[in-house]
Write a protein that holds these residues in place. Structure first.
Motif, short mmCIF file in Angstrom:
data_model
loop_
_atom_site.label_atom_id
_atom_site.label_comp_id
_atom_site.label_asym_id
_atom_site.label_seq_id
_atom_site.Cartn_x
_atom_site.Cartn_y
_atom_site.Cartn_z
N GLY A 135 25.96 -51.74 -11.58
CA GLY A 135 26.09 -50.81 -10.48
C GLY A 135 25.16 -51.20 -9.34
O GLY A 135 25.25 -52.31 -8.81
N ILE A 136 24.22 -50.29 -9.01
CA ILE A 136 23.29 -50.59 -7.91
C ILE A 136 21.84 -50.69 -8.41
O ILE A 136 20.91 -50.58 -7.63
N ASN A 137 21.68 -50.90 -9.71
CA ASN A 137 20.34 -50.98 -10.29
C ASN A 137 19.94 -52.45 -10.45
O ASN A 137 20.44 -53.14 -11.33
N TYR A 138 19.05 -52.90 -9.59
CA TYR A 138 18.59 -54.30 -9.63
C TYR A 138 17.19 -54.42 -10.23
O TYR A 138 16.52 -55.42 -10.07
N ASP A 139 16.78 -53.37 -10.93
CA ASP A 139 15.42 -53.31 -11.47
C ASP A 139 15.13 -54.41 -12.47
O ASP A 139 13.97 -54.78 -12.66
N ILE A 140 16.16 -54.93 -13.11
CA ILE A 140 15.94 -55.98 -14.10
C ILE A 140 15.31 -57.22 -13.46
O ILE A 140 14.58 -57.98 -14.11
N LEU A 141 15.56 -57.41 -12.16
CA LEU A 141 14.97 -58.55 -11.45
C LEU A 141 13.45 -58.44 -11.39
O LEU A 141 12.75 -59.45 -11.42
N SER A 145 11.07 -61.37 -12.99
CA SER A 145 10.13 -62.07 -12.11
C SER A 145 8.67 -61.76 -12.41
O SER A 145 7.77 -62.50 -11.98
N ALA A 146 8.40 -60.69 -13.16
CA ALA A 146 7.02 -60.26 -13.41
C ALA A 146 6.12 -61.35 -14.01
O ALA A 146 4.99 -61.54 -13.54
N PRO A 147 6.57 -62.10 -15.05
CA PRO A 147 5.69 -63.14 -15.60
C PRO A 147 5.32 -64.21 -14.58
O PRO A 147 4.19 -64.70 -14.57
N ILE A 170 8.62 -54.64 -2.96
CA ILE A 170 10.05 -54.77 -3.22
C ILE A 170 10.42 -54.15 -4.57
O ILE A 170 11.39 -53.40 -4.68
N ALA A 171 9.61 -54.47 -5.60
CA ALA A 171 9.88 -53.92 -6.93
C ALA A 171 9.71 -52.41 -6.96
O ALA A 171 10.45 -51.70 -7.65
N LEU A 172 8.74 -51.90 -6.19
CA LEU A 172 8.56 -50.45 -6.08
C LEU A 172 9.77 -49.82 -5.39
O LEU A 172 10.23 -48.73 -5.78
N GLY A 173 10.29 -50.50 -4.39
CA GLY A 173 11.50 -50.02 -3.72
C GLY A 173 12.68 -49.96 -4.66
O GLY A 173 13.48 -49.00 -4.62
N MET A 174 12.80 -50.95 -5.55
CA MET A 174 13.87 -50.94 -6.55
C MET A 174 13.70 -49.75 -7.50
O MET A 174 14.69 -49.11 -7.89
N LEU A 226 -1.26 -52.48 -5.96
CA LEU A 226 -1.34 -52.48 -4.50
C LEU A 226 -2.71 -52.03 -4.02
O LEU A 226 -3.27 -52.59 -3.06
N LEU A 227 -3.28 -51.04 -4.70
CA LEU A 227 -4.62 -50.58 -4.35
C LEU A 227 -5.62 -51.72 -4.51
O LEU A 227 -6.45 -51.97 -3.62
#
Length: 237
Positions: A135-141, A145-147, A170-174, A226-227
């Protein structure tokens, strides 16, 4: 109501929840002062929260779509308020600034099994396709990419500070994207999406831990990272 779920779906969500807790405990352990039990206390508190919410879900406490305010709010708001509040209280702020940013970044790997789990739930009609990577969930990216971010942007001697900031944003936006659509897909009066297959999985055990623990943990990892990236200089990241 919905199709029966294979046992491995439950196992994956349970193990993912445990893994998330272990990541947090490790980070807390690294941040605590000498002769302090902060990590143990925090982990026990989280464990107690998981037990409470899980027990309520087992007794179908959250399966009530008419009550105002929605009962699900009582599972979601407290951890989110704790996460946001920890950024503004001086003592907790000093503590979370000591959590290794590499640990916070590696934590996002848990988004991979979560997204696979959501796809399994979609196949069983427990969540709409909208909330999956089909669908519109791109969170798996973010999980995939985390490692690489942990190793090449915050883990090496020469760090890529602005790259790490951009990735976190970007990941927070996802995360915000999928959470917003998940909320608006639940069978409440404010539902706006997925009327044929609403998002009902989060009202049941163990999936209740997704909005009540895993999402706040991911949010915590992003905000804390981010902090640190904005407050610390590059050598101390």
């Amino acid at each position: 109501m919905t199709a029966q779920l294979p046992y491995y779906v439950y196992v994956v969500f349970l193990l993912t929840t445990l893994t998330t807790l272990l990541f947090l405990h490790f980070g807390f352990k690294k941040a605590e002062c000498k002769h302090s039990n902060s990590a143990l206390i925090l982990s026990v508190c989280i464990g107690a929260w998981l037990f409470l919410i899980g027990t309520l879900a087992l007794y179908d406490f959250f399966v009530d779509f008419d009550t105002i305010p929605p009962k699900l709010m009582f599972a979601v708001l407290p951890p989110c308020l704790v996460v946001i509040g920890s950024l503004f209280v001086a003592k907790s702020r000093a503590f979370i600034l000591r959590i290794p940013i590499t640990t916070l970044t590696y934590l996002h790997i848990i988004r991979i099994p979560i997204e696979i789990g959501l796809w399994w739930l979609f196949l069983a009609h427990w969540v709409p396709e909208l909330l999956t990577f089909e669908g519109i969930n791109y969170d798996i990216l973010s999980g995939i990419s985390a490692p690489f971010v942990a190793i090449f942007m915050v883990g090496l001697r020469s760090k890529v500070k602005y790259g790490a900031i951009l990735w976190n944003l970007i990941a927070l936006g996802m995360l915000v994207n999928i959470v917003t659509h998940a909320i608006l897909s639940t069978p409440y009066s404010f539902q706006r999406f997925a009327f044929e297959t609403p998002n009902v999985a989060v009202f049941y055990f163990p999936f209740i831990w997704l909005p009540s623990f895993i999402v706040p943990a991911v949010l915590f990892a992003h905000l804390t990272s981010l902090l640190q990236l904005f407050v610390k200089n590059e050598e101390s990241i």
